[in-house]
Design a protein around this motif. Sequence first.
Motif, short mmCIF file in Angstrom:
data_model
loop_
_atom_site.label_atom_id
_atom_site.label_comp_id
_atom_site.label_asym_id
_atom_site.label_seq_id
_atom_site.Cartn_x
_atom_site.Cartn_y
_atom_site.Cartn_z
N LYS A 328 0.82 -1.22 0.00
CA LYS A 328 0.00 0.00 0.00
C LYS A 328 0.85 1.26 0.00
N ASP A 329 1.80 1.36 0.92
CA ASP A 329 2.65 2.54 1.02
C ASP A 329 3.96 2.17 1.71
N GLY A 330 4.77 3.17 1.99
CA GLY A 330 6.08 2.92 2.56
C GLY A 330 6.16 3.03 4.07
N SER A 331 5.05 2.86 4.73
CA SER A 331 5.06 2.91 6.20
C SER A 331 5.72 1.65 6.76
N ILE A 332 6.42 1.81 7.88
CA ILE A 332 7.13 0.70 8.53
C ILE A 332 6.82 0.73 10.02
N GLU A 333 6.53 -0.46 10.56
CA GLU A 333 6.25 -0.51 12.00
C GLU A 333 6.88 -1.78 12.60
N PHE A 334 7.70 -1.59 13.62
CA PHE A 334 8.26 -2.69 14.40
C PHE A 334 7.48 -2.80 15.71
N ARG A 335 7.02 -3.99 16.01
CA ARG A 335 6.28 -4.21 17.26
C ARG A 335 7.00 -5.23 18.13
N HIS A 336 7.76 -4.75 19.06
CA HIS A 336 8.48 -5.61 20.03
C HIS A 336 9.26 -6.72 19.31
N VAL A 337 10.05 -6.32 18.34
CA VAL A 337 10.78 -7.27 17.50
C VAL A 337 12.09 -7.68 18.17
N ASP A 338 12.32 -8.99 18.24
CA ASP A 338 13.62 -9.56 18.60
C ASP A 338 14.14 -10.31 17.37
N PHE A 339 15.46 -10.33 17.24
CA PHE A 339 16.03 -11.07 16.11
C PHE A 339 17.39 -11.63 16.49
N ALA A 340 17.63 -12.91 16.08
CA ALA A 340 18.93 -13.56 16.27
C ALA A 340 19.25 -14.35 15.01
N SER A 345 20.96 -18.81 20.03
CA SER A 345 21.81 -17.83 20.71
C SER A 345 21.19 -17.40 22.03
N GLU A 346 22.05 -17.18 23.02
CA GLU A 346 21.58 -16.74 24.33
C GLU A 346 21.05 -15.31 24.28
N LYS A 347 21.72 -14.46 23.48
CA LYS A 347 21.34 -13.05 23.40
C LYS A 347 21.00 -12.69 21.97
N PRO A 348 19.79 -12.13 21.72
CA PRO A 348 19.45 -11.76 20.34
C PRO A 348 20.24 -10.54 19.87
N VAL A 349 20.38 -10.43 18.55
CA VAL A 349 21.10 -9.30 17.96
C VAL A 349 20.28 -8.02 18.12
N LEU A 350 18.98 -8.13 17.89
CA LEU A 350 18.06 -7.01 18.10
C LEU A 350 17.11 -7.36 19.25
N GLN A 351 16.90 -6.40 20.14
CA GLN A 351 16.11 -6.68 21.33
C GLN A 351 14.99 -5.65 21.49
N ASP A 352 13.76 -6.14 21.52
CA ASP A 352 12.57 -5.33 21.80
C ASP A 352 12.55 -4.03 20.99
N ILE A 353 12.59 -4.15 19.68
CA ILE A 353 12.55 -2.99 18.80
C ILE A 353 11.10 -2.61 18.54
N VAL A 540 18.91 6.12 16.94
CA VAL A 540 20.24 5.91 17.52
C VAL A 540 20.27 4.49 18.07
N MET A 541 21.14 3.65 17.47
CA MET A 541 21.25 2.26 17.89
C MET A 541 22.42 2.07 18.84
N GLU A 542 22.22 1.22 19.83
CA GLU A 542 23.29 0.90 20.78
C GLU A 542 23.09 -0.53 21.26
N ASP A 543 24.03 -1.41 20.88
CA ASP A 543 24.03 -2.79 21.35
C ASP A 543 22.70 -3.50 21.07
N GLY A 544 22.17 -3.33 19.85
CA GLY A 544 20.96 -4.03 19.44
C GLY A 544 19.67 -3.44 19.98
N ARG A 545 19.74 -2.29 20.59
CA ARG A 545 18.55 -1.62 21.12
C ARG A 545 18.45 -0.21 20.54
N ILE A 546 17.25 0.36 20.63
CA ILE A 546 17.06 1.75 20.22
C ILE A 546 17.32 2.65 21.42
#
Length: 583
Positions: A328-340, A345-353, A540-546
């Motif tokens: 539909k359009d270029g809108s982007i929404e992250f809802r509590h996204v974790d990624f590894a 892995s014990e610790k995800p690369v992205l945490q609660d984005i 501003v990203m820092e250690d996989g968090r915003i």
Amino acid sequence: MLKTLGAQVKEFKKASVLTPVFMILEVIMETVIPLLMASIIDDGVEKGDISHIYAVGGWMVAAAAVGLFAGVMGGKFGARASTGFARNLREAMFENIQTFSFANIDKFSTAGLVTRLTTDVTNMQNAYQMILRMCMRAPASLICAMVMAFTINVKLASIYLAAVILLGTCLFFIMNNATKYFQQAFPKYDDMNASVQENVSAIRVVKAYVREEHEISKFHRASGNIYKIFVKAERNLTYNAPLMQFTVYGCILLICWLGAKMIVGTTLTTGELMSLLAYCMNILMSLMMLSMVFVMITMSIASARRITEVLNEKSDLKNPEAPLYEVKDGSIEFRHVDFAYNKESEKPVLQDITLSIRPGETIGIIGGTGSAKTSLVNLISRLYDVTSGQLLVGGKDVKEYDMETLRNEVSVVLQKNVLFSGTILENLRWGNKEATKEECMEACRMACADEFIEKMPEGYETHITQGGSNVSGGQKQRLCIARALLKKPKILILDDSTSAVDTATDSKIRRAFKEEIPDTTKLIIAQRISSVENADRVIVMEDGRIDGFDTPQNLLETNAIYREVYESQTKGGGDFDEKAGEE
């Protein structure tokens, strides 16, 4: 494994069936000829019947001609089946590799995939031809010759049986010892190919640091490891020939000695003795062929497993049953996204984005090395799937879209820019194969690539060498940006893709984006504050968090990381890595 590989025979099934048929026919003719020869000696030469000699001789010529024809046809169909099988294997692997997600590709090294497509497939081709030809010919020849030998004389044929048991047992131990070395050899090709690939792709760095001797010694080690393993394997196989010769000549001596006594005792004819000697060679040479087939099959088992791994690897990214074909359009929404990258892995690369980006916004993304900036944007075009949470593009979960549709609407200029051999126009049309020259020129104007293209003698027809080695880093980046713009995407992601251009050109590119594609959502990953200070908002990203997400002006007041980097860069100081070093 056999089912997976067998499925690639496809249109060469007929050739695969005809090859053993002709091989068996050839064996039958070879088995008949010694019997005809015995008849010529016993019923023709000894009795002086010249007509019998001519008649049986004619049948021998016919049998030899049929055997020759069968051998030629067996070779022809065997070559066609094996080369076709190899072609299908390569095509199937390459096609499957194209479907891999980044997560799938991460499981294999580049050198390993190249080895599988070349050396391993060649091993399978040779093995398949041996199976179709020798695996049918050798056992059939052995069985037919043994049956005929026992038909002629049971006592003398027993010598063959004893020789077969002795030789088979010895060959088993020889092959068993050689097999373990062959199985170790082929994975070593990966190391050697990796050495070559790394050296060739980084040859400028090698020469700049005068490391040619180091690279040569590294290749020698990899090549030497293969050499040592094959020497050990071949050393075991050297016992094969003398053992074979000993058995063959031993059998011939025993048969001649015992056969001569039987001829004197009138229990055996001269023709029958000649036939037994011929069958002796058939039987023992069949064993020799079987031993070689066994070696070839043993060598190919490791290759077969490696090929099957690629063929059975399925992409972990799949289209839904009823995919959406419109973004539909270029809108982007992250809802509590974790990624590894690795789900274990014990610790995800992205945490609660959690964040929301409106269509048409220009979003800057900054952060230190390893803060997961690239990992964040890779999820948008679904190069990887989120581990948990939900990611929406155009108001819909990215997993609901047809992947080709989604990726056509999300254009990414990767951190590592890649150009392909061909003209500038051909490279640009990777973004849109239907694009006219005028559209390509317009995209280049927006990316400030027209400045250097028009100065080239051949302009847009200038040939680009493999990897774009005949253009500078900044020129390569601008061509890649132009290529991405030709897709006319709803979302444009620039992953640190203006790092090699000067700040003035960077500013021109950003201004062109703002004026020419205002409705396209733009995500700009950058190390320079100047690249994002005019963005609508900055992450501003820092250690996989915003750590912060606001306008540049507000972040300057509220975010310590942004403020520190801003001050260090505007005062001629450092960058993120310097900050990380201080920590």
